[in-house]
Design a protein around this motif. Structure first.
Motif, PDB file in Angstrom:
ATOM      1  N   TYR A   1     -21.479  -7.188   1.483  1.00  0.00           N
ATOM      2  CA  TYR A   1     -21.218  -6.459   0.246  1.00  0.00           C
ATOM      3  C   TYR A   1     -19.733  -6.352  -0.106  1.00  0.00           C
ATOM      4  O   TYR A   1     -19.377  -5.625  -1.033  1.00  0.00           O
ATOM      5  CB  TYR A   1     -21.846  -5.067   0.324  1.00  0.00           C
ATOM      6  N   ASP A   2     -18.876  -7.048   0.651  1.00  0.00           N
ATOM      7  CA  ASP A   2     -17.442  -7.087   0.338  1.00  0.00           C
ATOM      8  C   ASP A   2     -16.872  -5.674   0.207  1.00  0.00           C
ATOM      9  O   ASP A   2     -16.263  -5.304  -0.804  1.00  0.00           O
ATOM     10  CB  ASP A   2     -17.200  -7.889  -0.950  1.00  0.00           C
ATOM     11  N   MET A   3     -17.043  -4.888   1.259  1.00  0.00           N
ATOM     12  CA  MET A   3     -16.627  -3.492   1.232  1.00  0.00           C
ATOM     13  C   MET A   3     -15.105  -3.365   1.257  1.00  0.00           C
ATOM     14  O   MET A   3     -14.393  -4.210   1.809  1.00  0.00           O
ATOM     15  CB  MET A   3     -17.234  -2.745   2.412  1.00  0.00           C
ATOM     16  N   LYS A   4     -14.620  -2.260   0.693  1.00  0.00           N
ATOM     17  CA  LYS A   4     -13.186  -1.990   0.660  1.00  0.00           C
ATOM     18  C   LYS A   4     -12.756  -0.948   1.687  1.00  0.00           C
ATOM     19  O   LYS A   4     -11.604  -0.963   2.131  1.00  0.00           O
ATOM     20  CB  LYS A   4     -12.766  -1.523  -0.738  1.00  0.00           C
ATOM     21  N   ALA A   5     -13.645  -0.038   2.065  1.00  0.00           N
ATOM     22  CA  ALA A   5     -13.259   0.980   3.046  1.00  0.00           C
ATOM     23  C   ALA A   5     -14.497   1.657   3.612  1.00  0.00           C
ATOM     24  O   ALA A   5     -15.522   1.805   2.932  1.00  0.00           O
ATOM     25  CB  ALA A   5     -12.343   2.032   2.416  1.00  0.00           C
ATOM     26  N   PHE A   6     -14.377   2.063   4.866  1.00  0.00           N
ATOM     27  CA  PHE A   6     -15.357   2.929   5.528  1.00  0.00           C
ATOM     28  C   PHE A   6     -14.631   4.177   6.019  1.00  0.00           C
ATOM     29  O   PHE A   6     -13.417   4.158   6.268  1.00  0.00           O
ATOM     30  CB  PHE A   6     -15.991   2.231   6.729  1.00  0.00           C
TER      31      PHE A   6
ATOM     32  N   LEU B   1     -10.888   6.414  -2.102  1.00  0.00           N
ATOM     33  CA  LEU B   1     -10.926   5.786  -0.786  1.00  0.00           C
ATOM     34  C   LEU B   1     -10.911   4.263  -0.889  1.00  0.00           C
ATOM     35  O   LEU B   1     -10.213   3.580  -0.132  1.00  0.00           O
ATOM     36  CB  LEU B   1     -12.172   6.260  -0.025  1.00  0.00           C
ATOM     37  N   GLY B   2     -11.667   3.710  -1.826  1.00  0.00           N
ATOM     38  CA  GLY B   2     -11.722   2.266  -1.976  1.00  0.00           C
ATOM     39  C   GLY B   2     -10.392   1.664  -2.391  1.00  0.00           C
ATOM     40  O   GLY B   2     -10.050   0.543  -1.982  1.00  0.00           O
TER      41      GLY B   2
ATOM     42  N   ALA C   1      -5.846  -1.705  -1.000  1.00  0.00           N
ATOM     43  CA  ALA C   1      -4.402  -1.893  -0.870  1.00  0.00           C
ATOM     44  C   ALA C   1      -4.028  -2.335   0.539  1.00  0.00           C
ATOM     45  O   ALA C   1      -3.145  -3.185   0.721  1.00  0.00           O
ATOM     46  CB  ALA C   1      -3.670  -0.601  -1.231  1.00  0.00           C
ATOM     47  N   MET C   2      -4.709  -1.794   1.538  1.00  0.00           N
ATOM     48  CA  MET C   2      -4.435  -2.235   2.906  1.00  0.00           C
ATOM     49  C   MET C   2      -4.869  -3.683   3.105  1.00  0.00           C
ATOM     50  O   MET C   2      -4.165  -4.480   3.737  1.00  0.00           O
ATOM     51  CB  MET C   2      -5.146  -1.326   3.909  1.00  0.00           C
TER      52      MET C   2
ATOM     53  N   MET D   1       0.848  -1.190   0.000  1.00  0.00           N
ATOM     54  CA  MET D   1       0.000   0.000   0.000  1.00  0.00           C
ATOM     55  C   MET D   1       0.885   1.242   0.000  1.00  0.00           C
ATOM     56  O   MET D   1       2.017   1.209   0.486  1.00  0.00           O
ATOM     57  CB  MET D   1      -0.927   0.013   1.208  1.00  0.00           C
ATOM     58  N   ASN D   2       0.391   2.336  -0.584  1.00  0.00           N
ATOM     59  CA  ASN D   2       1.162   3.570  -0.611  1.00  0.00           C
ATOM     60  C   ASN D   2       1.337   4.129   0.790  1.00  0.00           C
ATOM     61  O   ASN D   2       0.435   4.061   1.620  1.00  0.00           O
ATOM     62  CB  ASN D   2       0.468   4.603  -1.507  1.00  0.00           C
ATOM     63  N   LYS D   3       2.507   4.690   1.049  1.00  0.00           N
ATOM     64  CA  LYS D   3       2.861   5.116   2.395  1.00  0.00           C
ATOM     65  C   LYS D   3       2.232   6.449   2.778  1.00  0.00           C
ATOM     66  O   LYS D   3       1.857   6.660   3.922  1.00  0.00           O
ATOM     67  CB  LYS D   3       4.381   5.201   2.516  1.00  0.00           C
ATOM     68  N   ARG D   4       2.123   7.361   1.816  1.00  0.00           N
ATOM     69  CA  ARG D   4       1.597   8.700   2.125  1.00  0.00           C
ATOM     70  C   ARG D   4       0.449   9.001   1.167  1.00  0.00           C
ATOM     71  O   ARG D   4       0.671   9.204  -0.031  1.00  0.00           O
ATOM     72  CB  ARG D   4       2.714   9.743   2.047  1.00  0.00           C
ATOM     73  N   VAL D   5      -0.763   9.033   1.716  1.00  0.00           N
ATOM     74  CA  VAL D   5      -1.980   9.009   0.899  1.00  0.00           C
ATOM     75  C   VAL D   5      -2.949  10.102   1.329  1.00  0.00           C
ATOM     76  O   VAL D   5      -3.132  10.364   2.520  1.00  0.00           O
ATOM     77  CB  VAL D   5      -2.677   7.637   1.011  1.00  0.00           C
TER      78      VAL D   5
END
Length: 507
Positions: free
Chosen positions: A151-156, A298-299, A304-305, A1-5
């Motif tokens: 729903y297999d979410m990627k981010a909240f 955001l997703g 990536a995480m 995952m990218n370090k600074r986002v």
């Protein structure tokens, strides 16, 4: 995952009962500016925005590979009535910002699931797919787990740290970076696999590491509005302050990830949002060109995480320069070092020449949030963790609650040491102290004692040998130390074998 986002997250309401305002123009202008600067962006749509033809047409027309759409969960009359729940907002309010009825925790678990399913159904009907991101100022663990599992979410995303602002308190959570929440408490990172929700949660809107949890106490009246990157408020609209904020997040030590969101709800109107929003995009464009930050949907950040780790990684947020005071104002200058991991968070803080731990919160994924199964029927709500030190709420009658060092501070530095963070403090008498933050706890070398001062009798704190014991919200927990000596103001935490240790893993 990218370090600074950085994530650009704008959320869209379909009605505004508090005043007459143009809700469409801010959204259209945010899309236009994001495209002008080539920025990936995320828009989260409230149900009452989904049913507006103008918003439907806008997003269907403007959608491209850089645009991510998701759901924003604030309750409103069209949503509740669509699943047979009587709307209980104030007269004339088809959307209401009170917790009851404005947020999912105000409803039974079955009602939450029904409204979630209806929002996902309508979103799918309009756009042809189910969203992978969702947010709200307040979400509960049951709703997050339900969406993640089904729903297999990627981010909240949820609100930053705040105490009793706009009817809701989120206190003691992950200060920055993504975390995998507990199935028992949405603001608590999980420690065990069985209690882990497998979609990461991010805190919204770029909180200030210096003054974000204490609006005005140390800023000397220089702070107005929310201490975040939100473009409508003082810090987020000020170019000089944003230079500092971006340096804190994207140039200083951060461990696994430096993450922030910026953006705004459309209720504020474009004249209030526009100047700060454009200024921030201009600064982000330069940071991107310099290789200091990546702007993502955001997703994508959440996915990536998920690909990188199934366990909450440690994150740091360091501010060694003070945007609110001149560099030569040694009496009031503040510095702040935040560390968050799956077991705890800590804030090493200095004001003037005093160095102390301002905040220390223990995480235990067995600690159950107040509204997991029982609806919140009050106008306000509280989400929290297990405090070990809380300077803001434990200080009273002229006594500052803190875990304090002796001596006059001269300098403070912070560096990454593998997966740990080390802060080094230099004092006027020439001695130095090293504070090491690691997943298991805190180790301090170079001093014999820290002074544990509790200003009010509110926290239930007792000592049993070298262990501090607590009761908070009827939940008992313990923090082993290297040693304790009773004092008039609390306890001295003393060194053993050359180091002071605070163990944050006891269960």
């Amino acid at each position: 995952m990218n370090k600074r986002v950085m994530n650009l997250v704008n959320f869209v309401r379909g009605c505004e009962p508090r005043c007459e305002t143009d809700l469409y123009t801010p959204v259209a202008e945010e899309i236009r500016l994001d495209k002008e600067f080539g920025m990936p962006h995320t828009f989260l749509l409230q149900y009452d925005a989904l049913i507006r033809p103008d918003f439907r047409e806008l997003f269907l027309r403007e959608a491209d590979e850089n645009m991510e759409l998701g759901l924003w969960f604030e309750m409103n009359r069209p949503l509740t009535e669509s699943v047979g729940i009587e709307w209980r907002g104030r007269p004339g309010y088809d959307w209401d910002w009170y917790v009851n009825p404005g947020f999912l925790p105000a409803y039974t678990p079955a009602q939450r699931e029904a409204m979630i399913d209806e929002a996902f159904r309508l979103f799918h009907e309009i756009f042809g797919y189910y969203p992978k991101v969702a947010g709200s100022w307040l979400l509960d663990a049951h709703s997050i787990a339900y969406m993640s599992d089904k729903y297999d979410m990627k981010a909240f995303c949820v609100c930053r740290e705040q105490l009793a602002v706009d009817a809701y308190t989120l206190w003691g959570g992950y200060y920055s970076g993504g975390y995998y929440p507990s199935r028992n408490n949405m603001i608590c990172p999980a420690q065990t696999e069985e209690n882990t929700i497998k979609t990461p949660v991010y805190r919204m809107l770029g909180i200030d590491p210096l003054y974000g949890i204490d609006i005005g106490k140390y800023a000397g009246g220089r702070l107005w509005g929310c201490p975040t990157m939100e473009p409508v408020w003082g810090p987020g609209a000020n170019a000089d302050t944003m230079e500092h904020f971006f340096k804190y997040y994207y140039e200083n030590p951060c461990l696994a990830q430096a993450h922030a969101t910026t953006g705004q709800e459309n209720s504020f109107g474009w004249p209030s949002i526009g100047p700060g929003y454009r200024m921030q995009l201009e600064k982000l464009a330069k940071l991107i060109a310099d290789g200091k930050v990546v702007v993502e949907k955001l997703g994508d950040t959440g996915a990536a995480m998920q690909a990188a780790t199934a366990i909450t990684p440690a994150c740091a947020l360091v501010a060694l320069e003070d945007w609110a005071h001149d560099a030569d104002d040694a009496e009031h200058k503040c510095r702040s070092v935040w560390y968050s991991c799956k077991n705890y968070r800590a804030n090493l803080f200095s004001c003037g020449k005093k160095l102390f731990f301002r905040d220390l919160q223990k995480y235990d994924d067995r600690y159950v949030e107040r509204y997991l199964e029982t609806p919140c029927l009050a106008w306000d709500a509280t989400y929290d963790n297990l405090p070990v030190m809380d300077n803001l709420t434990w200080s009273a009658d002229g006594v500052e609650a803190m875990l304090a060092f002796d001596g006059e501070l001269c300098d403070l530095a912070a560096n990454e040491k593998g997966e740990a963070l080390e802060a080094t403090a230099t004092f006027a008498d020439g001695h130095s102290v090293t504070v090491r933050f690691a997943e298991g706890g805190i180790t301090v070398t170079g001093c014999e004692a820290l002074h544990y001062i509790v200003g009010i009798p509110k926290p239930t704190v007792t000592a049993e040998g070298n262990v501090l014991s607590y009761v908070h919200n009827d939940y008992a927990y313990r923090v082993p130390t290297s040693g304790l000596v009773k004092t008039d103001s609390g306890y001295d935490v003393v060194a053993a074998n050359g180091a002071i240790t605070v163990d944050m893993t006891d269960r």
